[in-house]
Design a protein around this motif. Structure first.
Motif, short mmCIF file in Angstrom:
data_model
loop_
_atom_site.label_atom_id
_atom_site.label_comp_id
_atom_site.label_asym_id
_atom_site.label_seq_id
_atom_site.Cartn_x
_atom_site.Cartn_y
_atom_site.Cartn_z
N ALA A 210 0.97 -1.76 0.24
CA ALA A 210 0.33 0.15 -0.48
C ALA A 210 0.67 1.38 0.17
O ALA A 210 0.57 1.70 -1.02
CB ALA A 210 -1.07 0.08 1.30
N ALA A 211 1.96 0.93 0.66
CA ALA A 211 2.59 2.45 0.83
C ALA A 211 3.37 2.58 -1.05
O ALA A 211 3.86 3.71 -0.99
CB ALA A 211 3.85 1.95 1.64
N ILE A 212 4.22 1.75 -1.38
CA ILE A 212 4.82 1.76 -2.57
C ILE A 212 3.63 1.99 -3.42
O ILE A 212 3.99 3.67 -4.59
CB ILE A 212 5.40 0.47 -2.56
CG1 ILE A 212 6.34 -0.10 -1.45
CG2 ILE A 212 5.77 0.55 -4.48
CD1 ILE A 212 6.89 -1.49 -2.16
N GLU A 213 2.41 1.91 -3.77
CA GLU A 213 0.82 2.15 -4.52
C GLU A 213 0.78 3.74 -4.10
O GLU A 213 0.98 4.44 -5.02
CB GLU A 213 0.38 1.51 -4.81
CG GLU A 213 -0.04 -0.17 -5.00
CD GLU A 213 -0.71 -1.01 -4.88
OE1 GLU A 213 -1.51 -0.79 -4.35
OE2 GLU A 213 -0.57 -2.55 -5.43
N TRP A 214 1.42 3.67 -2.86
CA TRP A 214 0.91 5.75 -2.46
C TRP A 214 1.90 6.49 -3.07
O TRP A 214 1.76 7.17 -3.68
CB TRP A 214 0.62 5.70 -1.01
CG TRP A 214 0.25 7.17 -0.43
CD1 TRP A 214 -0.65 7.44 -0.77
CD2 TRP A 214 1.78 7.62 0.04
NE1 TRP A 214 -0.41 8.83 0.18
CE2 TRP A 214 0.65 9.21 0.49
CE3 TRP A 214 3.17 7.60 0.38
CZ2 TRP A 214 1.57 9.69 1.12
CZ3 TRP A 214 3.61 8.89 1.09
CH2 TRP A 214 3.12 9.82 1.20
N GLN A 215 3.09 5.90 -2.79
CA GLN A 215 4.15 6.81 -3.06
C GLN A 215 4.40 7.35 -4.35
O GLN A 215 4.15 7.52 -5.21
CB GLN A 215 5.54 6.33 -2.72
CG GLN A 215 6.86 6.75 -2.50
CD GLN A 215 7.24 6.54 -3.89
OE1 GLN A 215 7.28 5.69 -4.98
NE2 GLN A 215 7.72 8.14 -5.48
N ALA A 216 4.01 6.01 -5.47
CA ALA A 216 3.83 5.19 -7.11
C ALA A 216 2.74 6.86 -7.66
O ALA A 216 3.16 7.24 -8.65
CB ALA A 216 3.54 4.58 -7.83
N GLY A 217 2.30 7.31 -7.06
CA GLY A 217 0.69 7.55 -7.28
C GLY A 217 0.78 9.07 -7.12
O GLY A 217 0.34 10.19 -7.49
N ARG A 218 1.86 9.66 -6.08
CA ARG A 218 2.03 11.22 -6.36
C ARG A 218 2.56 11.92 -7.25
O ARG A 218 3.67 10.73 -8.05
CB ARG A 218 2.99 10.99 -4.42
CG ARG A 218 2.18 10.50 -3.42
CD ARG A 218 3.13 10.35 -2.69
NE ARG A 218 3.70 12.00 -1.59
CZ ARG A 218 4.17 11.39 -0.96
NH1 ARG A 218 5.65 10.70 -1.33
NH2 ARG A 218 4.82 13.28 -0.76
N SER A 219 2.96 12.80 -7.72
CA SER A 219 3.34 13.74 -7.88
C SER A 219 5.08 13.58 -8.04
O SER A 219 5.71 12.33 -6.67
CB SER A 219 3.55 15.25 -7.62
OG SER A 219 4.09 15.46 -6.49
N SER A 220 5.94 13.45 -8.71
CA SER A 220 7.87 12.48 -9.09
C SER A 220 8.12 13.48 -7.67
O SER A 220 7.69 14.52 -7.51
CB SER A 220 8.19 13.01 -10.20
OG SER A 220 8.46 14.84 -10.46
#
Length: 396
Positions: A360-370
């Motif tokens: 969940a944390a990896i997906e949350w991070q990937a969904g943010r701006s660069s």
């Protein structure tokens, strides 16, 4: 005389380091020690090693240390706080730093040692998992020596060509086809994944081969620890992810292997005792006594190998995915795991939810701006954000 700073001296790596140093009083001495909470043990270590300096986290810890001091003569200089930790790692009165503080808390001091051009004995995973480019560039820019302490990376280090040693390579060693990291499989190597829902902290920490702290024991049980080692190997040896493999080897006798283009495979074998890689790094390029007994292969009888089961160990799969996704994903992997493991150890999270929190944390991070990770501050800021996210998931 080699003057050594042991960061994290009361942990298992720190204790083993002091054991090896004490065996060689003619060639090495302790300059400084640090600890986070075990002030009574730190006082005993400082008295026994005659450390000139100790570093503690705050004034309350300083008072506890001084209250516990019963060594002969004056106590050592007591330095306080995170900046003191980094300053001590870079102190001109030492030349070797054992970076053994667990977690992101050990990252700034390990980086300070690298920037100061020390011989860095790296046992802190976060320096490479969260800040691989920064750390390796610091080693190259300063001319520091970098010797890995994890038994797997130390084994690879020993099996690589001589010219690749004690450096920060920018490309794989000539003639190397792939790196093979061995893993014991931990206490759940044969467990049915369906039975893992009810795993207790005591069961997860009961490693069959190694004596380790509780956090790293859980990481070994989930094989997240091996995933972090894959990421470390990528940075330490400039090896692409598709040329790093994990093989389960339950006896923990072969610590890792290097396969060459001609088909040769070099392996480093030994007892499962961290004093071996520590002594190798302290004595490098010489071999010095570690206190570890010999290996009786006839008595061992057999060495087994098998491929890891990604259904049983989803954290290992997530680690490979994070490495391929980039540095920000690796930061998220590590930070979320620390939050999840702590919650599991405190009885607030089921064992099988550890990989769910990480994903969940990896997906949350990937969904943010660069995210730009150009400095240590950037890395620590992202680490803090991921920890806050993981801690607010509700399950933890």
């Amino acid at each position: 005389m080699q003057r050594v700073v042991v960061l994290g001296s009361t942990g298992s790596i720190g204790v083993s380091t002091l054991d090896v140093i004490a065996r060689h009083p003619e060639r090495m001495a302790v300059y400084a020690l640090s600890a986070h909470s075990r002030m009574e043990q730190l006082a005993e270590q400082a008295a026994a090693s005659r450390a000139a300096v100790v570093v503690v986290p705050d004034d309350a810890a300083r008072a506890r240390f001084l209250a516990a001091w019963n060594g002969a003569g004056q106590p050592p200089e007591v330095r306080v706080g995170a900046q003191a930790l980094a300053d001590t790692a870079a102190d001109s009165r030492c030349d070797t730093v054992m970076a053994a503080i667990v977690g992101a808390a050990g990252l700034p001091s390990a980086l300070a040692a690298a920037r100061a051009g020390k011989r860095v004995l790296l046992a802190n995973k976060e320096a490479l998992v969260a800040a691989g480019p920064l750390f390796m560039n610091a080693v190259r820019d300063s001319g520091a020596e970098l010797l890995p302490i994890d038994s797997e990376h130390n084994a690879i280090f020993q099996c690589l060509p001589h010219g690749a040693r004690a450096s920060a390579p920018t490309e794989p060693a000539l003639g190397v086809r792939r790196l093979l990291l061995t893993a014991s499989g931990g206490p759940f190597r044969r467990a049915d994944p369906a039975d893992l829902e009810s795993v207790t902290p005591e069961q997860a920490c009961a490693h069959p081969n190694w004596s380790m702290g509780r956090k790293i024991s859980v990481d070994s049980a989930t094989m997240l620890n091996k995933g972090l080692e894959v990421i470390e190997a990528h940075w330490l040896f400039a090896m692409p992810p598709d040329r790093i493999e994990v093989v389960v080897h339950p006896q923990s006798v072969i610590h890792s292997m290097v396969e060459y283009e001609d088909g040769s495979v070099l392996a480093q074998l030994g007892q499962p005792d961290m004093r071996t890689p520590i002594a190798y790094a302290l004595g490098f390029p010489e071999r010095i006594a570690s206190g570890v007994g010999g290996l009786d292969l006839a008595r061992q009888g057999r060495l087994d190998f098998e491929a890891p089961d990604f259904d049983r160990f989803p954290c290992l799969r997530l680690s490979f995915e994070a490495l391929r996704a980039g540095q920000a994903a690796s930061v998220a992997l590590n930070a979320a795991n620390e939050v999840a493991v702590q919650a599991f150890l405190e009885g607030r999270l089921p064992y099988t939810w550890i990989p769910r929190v990480i994903q969940a944390a990896i997906e949350w991070q990937a969904g943010r701006s660069s995210v730009t990770l150009a400095s240590l501050g950037d890395v620590l800021a992202l680490d803090a954000e991921v920890r806050a996210y993981a801690g607010n998931l509700g399950v933890v």
